[in-house]
Design a protein around this motif. Structure first.
Motif: not given
Length: 153
Positions: A108-118, A88-93
């Protein structure tokens, strides 16, 4: 069954809802917030670092963010997935509640999901800028360029 990307989108839409967070985060999940372990940054943003306590790390982090800043904008610009990985990439204020200083940062976010769980989540941002929203005095004196001279901020 939800895809890995749908799980992350659900989480990002509900970062202040502990019930949703508990429903999508594995009990043994690791959350890396801003760095692996930086005691100096933790003095400014106590949630920074590596959390290996499942949903609690996620809940505590987003509660802290909402306690320290007013969130004006959080925009996902790109999100894509491959298998269990989601980027995920984006910005915030945000505006700091103590000094009323506004900051805009990419994230930026790097996430990993297995069996519908982060089970793994790494959130990165411009910590020099976000920590600066709490700065009362100049940042200090720096000397980064080996050919240059020191300078103050």
């Amino acid at each position: 069954m939800k895809t890995s990307q749908e799980i992350i989108e659900l989480f990002l839409a509900n970062t202040t809802n502990p019930d949703v967070i508990k429903s999508v985060v594995d009990i043994n999940a690791t959350y890396i917030s801003l760095n692996f372990d930086n005691p100096e940054l933790q003095k400014i943003m106590p949630w920074a670092g590596t959390h290996r306590d499942g949903a609690k790390g996620f809940i505590d982090t987003f509660a802290g963010v909402n306690e320290f800043w007013t969130i004006q904008d959080f925009e996902v610009q790109d999100i894509f997935s491959e298998g269990d990985k989601v980027a995920v990439f984006g910005s915030f204020t945000y505006t700091s509640k103590t000094l009323n200083k506004q900051v805009n940062s990419p994230f930026s976010i790097l996430a990993k999901v297995r069996d519908e769980r982060i089970y793994h989540f790494m959130f990165m941002e411009d910590t020099f800028a976000t920590a600066g929203s709490f700065r009362l005095t100049p940042a200090g004196t720096f000397h980064s360029d080996p050919k240059g001279t020191e300078f103050g901020l």
